[in-house]
Write a protein that holds these residues in place. Sequence first.
Motif, mmCIF file in Angstrom:
data_model
loop_
_atom_site.group_PDB
_atom_site.id
_atom_site.type_symbol
_atom_site.label_atom_id
_atom_site.label_comp_id
_atom_site.label_asym_id
_atom_site.label_seq_id
_atom_site.Cartn_x
_atom_site.Cartn_y
_atom_site.Cartn_z
ATOM 1 N N SER A 1 12.240 -5.240 -63.061
ATOM 2 C CA SER A 1 11.054 -6.024 -62.378
ATOM 3 C C SER A 1 11.562 -6.400 -61.029
ATOM 4 N N HIS A 2 10.707 -6.132 -59.862
ATOM 5 C CA HIS A 2 10.795 -6.490 -58.505
ATOM 6 C C HIS A 2 10.976 -7.931 -58.339
ATOM 7 N N TYR B 1 20.602 4.941 -64.120
ATOM 8 C CA TYR B 1 19.967 4.829 -62.712
ATOM 9 C C TYR B 1 18.724 4.615 -62.940
ATOM 10 N N LEU B 2 18.038 5.370 -63.925
ATOM 11 C CA LEU B 2 16.640 5.127 -64.112
ATOM 12 C C LEU B 2 16.354 3.890 -64.963
ATOM 13 N N LYS B 3 17.039 3.315 -65.528
ATOM 14 C CA LYS B 3 16.873 1.802 -66.366
ATOM 15 C C LYS B 3 17.096 0.792 -65.018
ATOM 16 N N PHE B 4 17.874 1.316 -64.180
ATOM 17 C CA PHE B 4 17.845 0.106 -63.037
ATOM 18 C C PHE B 4 16.726 0.285 -62.319
ATOM 19 N N LEU B 5 15.967 1.245 -62.162
ATOM 20 C CA LEU B 5 15.098 1.563 -61.432
ATOM 21 C C LEU B 5 13.651 0.743 -61.987
ATOM 22 N N THR B 6 13.768 0.731 -63.345
ATOM 23 C CA THR B 6 12.795 0.001 -63.873
ATOM 24 C C THR B 6 12.681 -1.478 -63.906
ATOM 25 N N ARG C 1 14.215 -5.976 -57.121
ATOM 26 C CA ARG C 1 15.432 -5.469 -57.655
ATOM 27 C C ARG C 1 16.539 -5.974 -56.833
ATOM 28 N N ASP D 1 19.714 -6.087 -54.454
ATOM 29 C CA ASP D 1 20.228 -5.110 -53.379
ATOM 30 C C ASP D 1 21.691 -4.809 -53.708
ATOM 31 N N TRP D 2 22.353 -3.985 -52.815
ATOM 32 C CA TRP D 2 23.769 -3.612 -53.243
ATOM 33 C C TRP D 2 24.746 -4.766 -53.100
#
Length: 84
Positions: free
Chosen positions: A33-34, A26-31, A36, A38-39
């Motif tokens: 680049s924008h 999850y932390l990797k996903f948050l990093t 991101r 969506d679901w």
Amino acid sequence: MAISNEDIFKLVNILPEETKQSAYDYLKFLTISHPRPDWDEIEQMEPDAIPLSKEEAWQLKNRDEFVSWEDAMHELDLPPDIKP
């Protein structure tokens, strides 16, 4: 609300071993680049070859279930003094 790195590190340091892979993913996903994905976009992505953990399989089966902060803290066996 700003969260300090120290607060994040405290949580990471007390994670049960079986939850560390999920936290890392999850932390990797948050990093990423924008923007991101969506679901809906994530759902369309090709799956990787890594099998789901028991926790991930449970999450998929219970995707509509709301979990309160208190329940999540209890489930992860985290100290109750950590605030959202």
